[in-house]
Design a protein around this motif. Structure first.
Motif, PDB file in Angstrom:
ATOM      1  N   ARG A 178       0.431   7.061  -6.419  1.00 27.68           N
ATOM      2  CA  ARG A 178      -0.935   7.111  -6.521  1.00 27.68           C
ATOM      3  C   ARG A 178      -1.647   7.486  -5.098  1.00 27.68           C
ATOM      4  NH1 ARG A 178      -3.869   2.813 -10.049  1.00 27.68           N
ATOM      5  NH2 ARG A 178      -5.729   3.931  -9.697  1.00 27.68           N
ATOM      6  N   PRO A 179      -1.362   8.629  -4.480  1.00 24.50           N
ATOM      7  CA  PRO A 179      -1.921   8.832  -3.202  1.00 24.50           C
ATOM      8  C   PRO A 179      -3.380   8.619  -2.958  1.00 24.50           C
ATOM      9  CG  PRO A 179      -0.648  10.579  -4.068  1.00 24.50           C
ATOM     10  CD  PRO A 179      -0.583   9.805  -5.180  1.00 24.50           C
ATOM     11  N   GLU A 180      -4.032   8.787  -4.204  1.00 29.05           N
ATOM     12  CA  GLU A 180      -5.584   8.513  -4.010  1.00 29.05           C
ATOM     13  C   GLU A 180      -6.230   6.963  -4.373  1.00 29.05           C
ATOM     14  OE1 GLU A 180      -4.729   8.075  -8.242  1.00 29.05           O
ATOM     15  OE2 GLU A 180      -3.858   9.236  -6.744  1.00 29.05           O
ATOM     16  N   LEU A 181      -5.342   6.232  -4.483  1.00 28.79           N
ATOM     17  CA  LEU A 181      -5.512   4.759  -4.881  1.00 28.79           C
ATOM     18  C   LEU A 181      -6.413   4.208  -3.687  1.00 28.79           C
ATOM     19  CD1 LEU A 181      -4.877   2.295  -6.711  1.00 28.79           C
ATOM     20  CD2 LEU A 181      -3.062   1.745  -4.889  1.00 28.79           C
ATOM     21  N   ARG A 222       0.771   3.734  -3.086  1.00 30.93           N
ATOM     22  CA  ARG A 222       0.165   5.163  -2.631  1.00 30.93           C
ATOM     23  C   ARG A 222       1.540   6.411  -2.695  1.00 30.93           C
ATOM     24  NH1 ARG A 222      -4.572   4.661   1.730  1.00 30.93           N
ATOM     25  NH2 ARG A 222      -6.167   4.320   0.167  1.00 30.93           N
ATOM     26  N   ALA A 269      -7.017   8.944   1.543  1.00 30.50           N
ATOM     27  CA  ALA A 269      -7.552   8.126   0.349  1.00 30.50           C
ATOM     28  C   ALA A 269      -8.495   6.998   1.042  1.00 30.50           C
ATOM     29  CB  ALA A 269      -6.477   7.415  -0.533  1.00 30.50           C
ATOM     30  N   ILE A 284       0.811  -1.227   0.044  1.00 29.38           N
ATOM     31  CA  ILE A 284       0.015   0.026  -0.088  1.00 29.38           C
ATOM     32  C   ILE A 284       0.658   1.234   0.046  1.00 29.38           C
ATOM     33  CG2 ILE A 284      -1.491   1.376   1.339  1.00 29.38           C
ATOM     34  CD1 ILE A 284      -2.820  -1.312   2.489  1.00 29.38           C
ATOM     35  N   HIS A 318      -3.145   3.736   6.938  1.00 30.17           N
ATOM     36  CA  HIS A 318      -3.175   4.751   6.262  1.00 30.17           C
ATOM     37  C   HIS A 318      -3.294   6.012   6.893  1.00 30.17           C
ATOM     38  CE1 HIS A 318      -7.195   5.947   4.764  1.00 30.17           C
ATOM     39  NE2 HIS A 318      -7.588   4.888   5.824  1.00 30.17           N
TER      40      HIS A 318
END
Length: 126
Positions: free
Chosen positions: A76-79, A73, A101, A69, A97
């Motif tokens: 792609r921080p919004e994944l 992320r 996101a 993760i 997290h």
């Protein structure tokens, strides 16, 4: 026109569980990219293969779900992520997290309907 099916990158090291989950997700209308562990899932992601949601176990050989993760992320921080585990962290999903996101945490054994709903929820496809 209906949206394209969601593509799920699934990292699950238990082969039988992976096969059952993949079949159920395909039946629910998802496309599935199956990886036997976090390292293999990371390799799939790094090839540029498009996927919409990460579905990952936490405890896996080579690269665990938490590190998978974090690495995905980073780019792609919004994944959107759905975590499935038989060993949930003490702090629940806040341990996994920073809250920026979508992330859902499911405890094994996982009911397929709950999994499908969680994937649609994090992907914002209700």
């Amino acid at each position: 026109m209906s949206p394209a099916p969601l593509r799920v990158l699934m990292a699950e090291d238990e082969q039988l569980a992976a096969e059952v989950l993949e079949e159920g997700l395909l039946d629910a209308g998802f496309e599935v990219l199956a990886a036997p562990d976090g390292e293999a899932a990371l390799e799939i992601a790094l090839t540029g293969t498009r996927f919409d949601v990460l579905l990952t176990d936490l405890r896996m050989p080579r690269l665990d779900g938490r590190e998978l993760i974090a690495r995905l992320r980073a780019g792609r921080p919004e994944l959107p992520v759905v975590v499935m585990t038989g060993y949930p962290p003490n702090g629940g999903k806040t341990d996994l997290h920073d809250g920026s996101a979508p992330l859902e945490l499911l405890t094994k054994p996982i009911e397929l309907k709950r999994l499908v709903d969680a994937i649609r929820q994090v992907a914002k496809r209700d």
